[in-house]
Structure formats: C-alpha cells, structure tokens
Design a protein around this motif. Sequence first.
Motif, mmCIF file in Angstrom:
data_model
loop_
_atom_site.group_PDB
_atom_site.id
_atom_site.type_symbol
_atom_site.label_atom_id
_atom_site.label_comp_id
_atom_site.label_asym_id
_atom_site.label_seq_id
_atom_site.Cartn_x
_atom_site.Cartn_y
_atom_site.Cartn_z
ATOM 1 N N GLN A 1 0.683 -1.337 -0.173
ATOM 2 C CA GLN A 1 0.049 0.064 0.093
ATOM 3 C C GLN A 1 0.831 1.230 0.089
ATOM 4 O OE1 GLN A 1 -2.382 -0.731 3.443
ATOM 5 N NE2 GLN A 1 -3.907 -2.070 2.456
ATOM 6 N N PHE A 2 1.835 1.043 0.890
ATOM 7 C CA PHE A 2 2.814 2.516 0.887
ATOM 8 C C PHE A 2 3.383 2.513 -0.529
ATOM 9 C CE2 PHE A 2 7.046 4.492 2.020
ATOM 10 C CZ PHE A 2 6.388 5.540 2.700
ATOM 11 N N GLY A 3 4.033 1.620 -1.005
ATOM 12 C CA GLY A 3 4.512 1.848 -2.316
ATOM 13 C C GLY A 3 3.665 2.241 -3.511
ATOM 14 N N LEU A 4 2.560 1.772 -3.685
ATOM 15 C CA LEU A 4 1.421 2.239 -4.317
ATOM 16 C C LEU A 4 1.007 3.912 -4.177
ATOM 17 C CD1 LEU A 4 -0.814 1.799 -6.500
ATOM 18 C CD2 LEU A 4 -2.360 1.071 -4.818
ATOM 19 N N LEU A 5 0.787 4.202 -2.963
ATOM 20 C CA LEU A 5 0.616 5.756 -2.504
ATOM 21 C C LEU A 5 1.705 6.564 -2.885
ATOM 22 C CD1 LEU A 5 -1.431 5.083 0.819
ATOM 23 C CD2 LEU A 5 -2.180 5.771 -1.408
ATOM 24 N N LEU A 6 3.109 6.143 -2.724
ATOM 25 C CA LEU A 6 4.196 6.768 -2.992
ATOM 26 C C LEU A 6 4.257 6.982 -4.673
ATOM 27 C CD1 LEU A 6 7.124 5.566 -0.954
ATOM 28 C CD2 LEU A 6 6.212 7.780 -1.000
ATOM 29 N N SER A 7 3.885 5.817 -5.222
ATOM 30 C CA SER A 7 4.085 6.256 -6.922
ATOM 31 C C SER A 7 2.969 7.442 -7.121
ATOM 32 C CB SER A 7 3.765 4.996 -7.513
ATOM 33 O OG SER A 7 4.913 4.046 -7.075
ATOM 34 N N ILE A 8 1.505 6.857 -6.735
ATOM 35 C CA ILE A 8 0.799 7.884 -7.192
ATOM 36 C C ILE A 8 0.863 9.396 -6.825
ATOM 37 C CG2 ILE A 8 -1.660 8.362 -6.592
ATOM 38 C CD1 ILE A 8 -2.395 5.578 -6.382
ATOM 39 N N SER A 9 1.507 9.562 -5.382
ATOM 40 C CA SER A 9 1.811 10.746 -5.032
ATOM 41 C C SER A 9 2.864 11.484 -6.016
ATOM 42 C CB SER A 9 2.419 10.989 -3.695
ATOM 43 O OG SER A 9 3.523 10.476 -3.482
ATOM 44 N N ILE A 10 3.677 10.656 -6.369
ATOM 45 C CA ILE A 10 5.030 11.404 -7.308
ATOM 46 C C ILE A 10 4.489 11.667 -8.678
ATOM 47 C CG2 ILE A 10 7.072 10.817 -8.803
ATOM 48 C CD1 ILE A 10 7.430 11.581 -5.713
ATOM 49 N N LEU A 11 3.357 10.846 -9.257
ATOM 50 C CA LEU A 11 2.628 11.302 -10.512
ATOM 51 C C LEU A 11 1.642 12.378 -10.138
ATOM 52 C CD1 LEU A 11 1.770 10.290 -13.295
ATOM 53 C CD2 LEU A 11 -0.014 9.098 -12.194
#
Length: 814
Positions: free
Chosen positions: A783-793
């Motif tokens: 979940q953390f990795g997914l949210l990090l990627s989304i936040s960067i995008l």
Amino acid sequence: MSRHERAVERLGGLITERPGTIVLAFLAVTLLFAGGLGGTGTEAGTGQFTEDVPAQQALEDVQDRFGPRGESADTASTQLIQRGENVLTREGLLRMLALQESVLDREELRATEATSAATTVARTIDPEAETLAQQRATLREASDREVREAVRENADSPAFTGQLSEDFNAESATASATIGTVTHELPGGVSGTTGNDANSPMTPIQQEIETMAERSDGQFQVFGSGIVSGEFQTIIEDSLLIVVPAAVVLLLFFLIVAYRDPIDLAVGLLALSMTVVWTFGFMGLAGIPFSQMLISVPVLLLAVGIDFGIHIINRYREERSAAASVGAAMERTTDQLLVAFVLVIGTTVVGFGANYTSSLQPIRDFGLVSALGIAFTFLIFGIFMPALKVLTDRWREDSPIPEFSSEPLGEEDSALGRVLPVGVAIARRAPIAFLLVTLVAAGAMGAYGSEVDTSFSDEDFLPPEEQPGYIEYLPAELQPAEPQVTGTMNYLEETFPQGQEGTVIVSIDGQLREDYALESIHRAGEDPPETVIRDGRYADSQSIITVIEQYAAQNPEFAALVERNDRNGNGVPDQNLETIYDELYASPYEDQARQYITEDYRAAQVQYAVEGDAAQEAVGEDARELADRHRLDATATGETLVFEAVSDVIFDSAVRSLALALVATGLFLIAGYWVVARRPSLGVVNLFPIAVSIAALAGTMRYAGIPFNALTATILSVSIGLGVDYTVHVVHRFVDELDDGVDTLTALDRTVRGTGGALTGSMLTTVTGMGVLVLAITPILGQFGLLLSISILYAYLASIIVLPSALVVWARVA
C-alpha cells in the motif's frame, strides 16, 4: 553578487578545480559509514509500536500487580490445533494428550500446564486423574461408549465447546477439529509488550513444538505468538529479497534510457550506492534497528537521488551543447542547480522529518533516518557526483572512448518536447479560470479524503493467506516461504468462533474493603454493552467474585460465611468483605484470588469477554462504558484497547506531521525565495500545486480503501517532501529564465521543455522504483509503495499542468 551566490560560486569552482580531492574525501567517508553496516539489527511486528503507549503502560501495570504470589514471571501459551474426521474418538484424544505430555516433559520448553478437550473428557471419566499420564491411562482403559458419554456430559459447558470446531455434534460426539493449549512460564518482562515482534522468546520454543507435532501420528498444527513473530522476521527478509532486485532492474532500465551513456550510468549508480551505504551505516553506528517501516527508506533515497542525478546530467548536457568546456559547463550547472537542490533538500527534510514528532518510536525512527538519508543524498549528488562527472569527462576528452548520446531530455523537436508545454498552453489562454476549477476540485477531494479510515493490527504486517500469482514466476532462490500465520488465523476464526473471544480488563483502584465494593463490580456487568459477551443478564466476566463463587462451591463453611454477609441474597457479599478476602488468602484458592485482587485489598481487576471480530473502536467504547459504571476509580485496558490507542496515535501523527510539513515547508520556501531571488511570494506559489496533489492523494486513499496504518500514516508529509522537489525545480528554472530578460510565457516554455524533460525522466524512474514495493508480500508495504507512486505522479502532473497557470497569475500580480 549576494552572499549565497558567492558561496555557490566558490563551491562550483572547488568542484571543477579540485574534483579528485572531493572524490577521494567522499570515498573515505563512505568507508567510515560502511563500518556500521554490520551493526544494524532487525525489529518487526506490532510489539515495537505499543511500547510507549499509555494504554500499554496501564496494561503492564495490571500484569505487574496481579499474579500468583507476586512472582515476576510472565506467561505465554501455545495452541495445538488437531484436525481429523473425528478428533473426539478415544484414539484422537489420546494423540492430543501424548503431544501435550511430550511438551511438558521437555524442561527447555518451559511448559507448566496443559488443557484440552481430552483432559476434560479424561477427568470426567475419572475425577482423580490429575496428571496427563493419569489421564492417558484413563482413556486407554475407557470404552468408546464411556468417552462418548463424557463428551455429551460436557456439551453444555462453554469452556469445553470453545475448544471444539463449530461442527461439534453432541449427540454423535463428533468434531472435525479441536484446540489444546500449553501454558509456558517465561522470565518476567519478556512478554509484557502487547502485540508481536520478531524477537519473541516464544519463537524457538514454538518452532521446536512444531517439529515435535510433525513427528507425532496426529494431524497437528502449532500456533502462538512465537509462530507469528517468526513470520514477521521472515517477512523482512523475503520482502527485501523480492523488492531490491526488482527495483535495481527497473531503475537500471530507466536510468539507461535517461542517461544513454554507460559512463554517466556508472557515475549515477555509484552515487546511489553511496547514499544507501551512508544511511544504513549511520543506522548501525547509531544503534537504530532495521524494521518493516524502514524497508521503504532505500526506495525513497533512490527516488530523490535519481531525481538529482538526472537534473545534474541533463542541465550539464544543456550547457555542453552550447559549446561550453567541461569546467565552464559544470560551474554553470552547479550555479543554477545547487540553490534549487538546497530548496528541495530543505523542504524534503522537513517533510520527512515531520514524522519525528510522532509519539510512536518506529515512526520517529523513520522520520530521523529518512531525513538524514535525504541530507546525505544532497551532499553526494550535489557535490560528489558533479566532481566525479568532471573527472570522467576530462579523462574521456584525453582518451579514444567514443562519444555516446549527450542530448538533454525534452528538446523542442522531440515528441516529449511537444507534449510538455500543455500547461503553458492553458496558462496562455485562461489561467485564472483553470486555477479556480483546480481549487474547487482539490477542496472536494480533500473533504472526501478527510474520512480515511485508520488501522492497526497484526494483519497489517502479515502476508495474505494466498501468495500473489507473480511469486511462481520468480527464480526459486527468490521465492518466499509459504505464509502460514494468516491462513491459520482465518481458520481459527471460521472454525472456532466460540473460542475466539477477546478480553478487556477494567482495573479498579480504591478501598475494596468497603461494603459496596463487590456489589459495584457485580452491578457494572448488568445489561452489558453490545460487544461484551453475555452470560444471561450479566457480562461474561472473571473477577474476585468468580473466585468467591468457586471456593464457596467447594467449601460449605466458606459458603455459609458468604451467605451470612449477603444482605440482599444475590450471591455477592456486601459486608465484612475483609474477612472474606482473608479467608480466600488462607485457602487453596489463594493464587486465584491474587489474580484479581491485591494483597492490600486496594486494587482489583475484572476481565470481560468481548466479541473477537468486533471493531477496535466499538470494543474500546464499550470497555470504557463498563469502567465508568464502577463506583471506585476504574480504568479500561487490554490488548484491543492498546491497539485502538495506537490507531488513534497513528491518525494524530498523520495529521500533525502533515500540518507541520505544510507550515514548515511554506515558511522555508518563503524564506528561501527571499534569499535567492528577493521574491518571497514564490514560496506560496511553489506550495500550491503540492497542496492540490495532497488533496488528490487523500481522496484516492479513501476511494481505494487504503487506511492510515503504521506506514501509510507517513505518506502525506512524505509526499510533501517528495512533491516539492518537482515544483522547486520548475519555479527556480522559471526565475532564472526571467532574469535573462525574457517574457513570462517564453520563460515558462523554456522551463517546461528543459527542466520538464528532466522531471519526466525522474518521475518515470521514481514511480517505477517506488512501485516495486507493491511486490512486497506484506500489505502495509504494498500500500505504501502504491501511494508513493501515485503521489509522485500527482506532483509531476501538478508541476507541469497546474504550476504554469499559478506562475502566470503570480507574474501579473507580483
């Protein structure tokens, strides 16, 4: 020339004039930090989060005060899960007793007591059979009919049926599964923390019992805190084994695309490696253990390091394409980028470091390590990498090595260069209208996202029952062990619903000699709240009243004493309580009495059974309601309340770190742009797109059903730290272009084509690198990795699309 410009110019001159000295100095520091790599221990699981929580301290106080004879021993239990066509046959019961007796016979397993349906059946047939050996003899000599009758005789006992699967049939005396329990005594203090961690003293004990169960002739499965803790340790190793190689492969691919030069690629990889060594070497030297929280740190460092590296190389290539020499091109690059790097690193450190304000130690460790790691990243990529780049390019000029691609990303005639100015086109036509629409949309997403749930449980840190499909395609060396704990927990909840109740404790302080003391305890359980299990009109509970009833049932003289002092005839004495307590303490029930009332009769505990699948918040509210019913001072505690308290702290940490990161980042940017450009209002403009992306991220979390947990609680402040990286580079490049005398729209166009190209490369590598965390077998990391990627995008899109309109409006106003 201002003071900061002179400092940057001197540093740029040092980088180009003495690159060898700088490289050697950084390599020496790397060797120093490398010495700390071996000193990093590991810590995992939920136990690390509960240590400093007040609810945990209250629970430990209860555990310290109530125990047999005040001994400083802690207890733990092992569950022996037996499955079969019918585990209540004589042979099935004998297998359970044989395994339990084997465990008790092994002194190193520290087992003190064993209970099971088998022990109950044996003692029903022969009440004198007290030891396991005697109970085995009883069952060997009993007929099948006697065993069935003994089972039926106990069919109305919740204590007995709670050990049997839900398909228990009293008439036929059959059940497909049963649970036996072995109690262990451990040195005081080692098992006092709520939750599980990777260093449980029960892990080797229960792993040995697992081996014994496998050798037995029954179908047994072993479960307990040690098994859970062992899997926590395995999870860290397996996650790193999957995530790190995947991150390396993907990052290497995108770095090849971004650099398109093997020497530049080698320089970038060396700098990234040094960043990781410095950070984890510091952890070892500082004695900070490596936990599941910190698995994400190397990914974060790689993300920022890649961004810095791409900006350095891309800007350097822009200057070299203008026919500048190696030294002149790098001086121009560092003059322009070091100021931007300082702004980026300051805001990123603030964003990451805001988590240090949490009252949970693992989150504080995350904030400290990630903030220091980002500072190390700045030093390595801002000073070491340019110096090494100067060395390699001067060496390349004097060698026959062929020239590789040196074109910067985002050139005007490239496909990317034609797409990037979309935000400039919007800013040229309707910037104010676009910003108003963006503001309304961000407000709506933020309001929607404010209702994000909060979660904290062992399941957050454990892998799912079934492994993801991609696992079977991994090389055998990388495939993790088959997870056991989650499947076992699900099986227990589905198969033994009666035996999966939770427990809450109400700790009572006051003068328990007063006549009303026991009546108050009794009345508090009348018509209990919804999540509390009932026993008739009253809560299912264990207290000093329970011990009084048990002793009265065995001793007629004590029963008569209780009756004489029970004025209202409800079975609960309401006068001469000190005499009754004294009798208990002088009886064979002394140890049981000490579990519920202290020797000075000034403290007691009541244990209430609650629904095992009830929500933490509901259980907490009901437990506090029970505590409020008591006439004396009473406090609710227990593992469920500890986990609820941690959930509350997690949410508070998320809100507090977000607020601190926003305020501190805003102030830092305002001050920074005042110093470097005498334009402090740019700090607000710089933060606006990030606020938009944070609102969008919160809305995405709620829509996707991703709660705030121990790790995702850091995502909002971390997103500020990472997102500002993108906006700072755009704003700083825009200011540079304005200072060259061009108009606003021309400055924006040059900015998004030049810096936008580097941002695109950085975004792709960062999103990909962070996205590999979704491959981790632990839900919390995925979940953390997914949210990090989304936040960067989101931050990238806000910088390219929203920020140009904000800069146009700023230029008109300011």
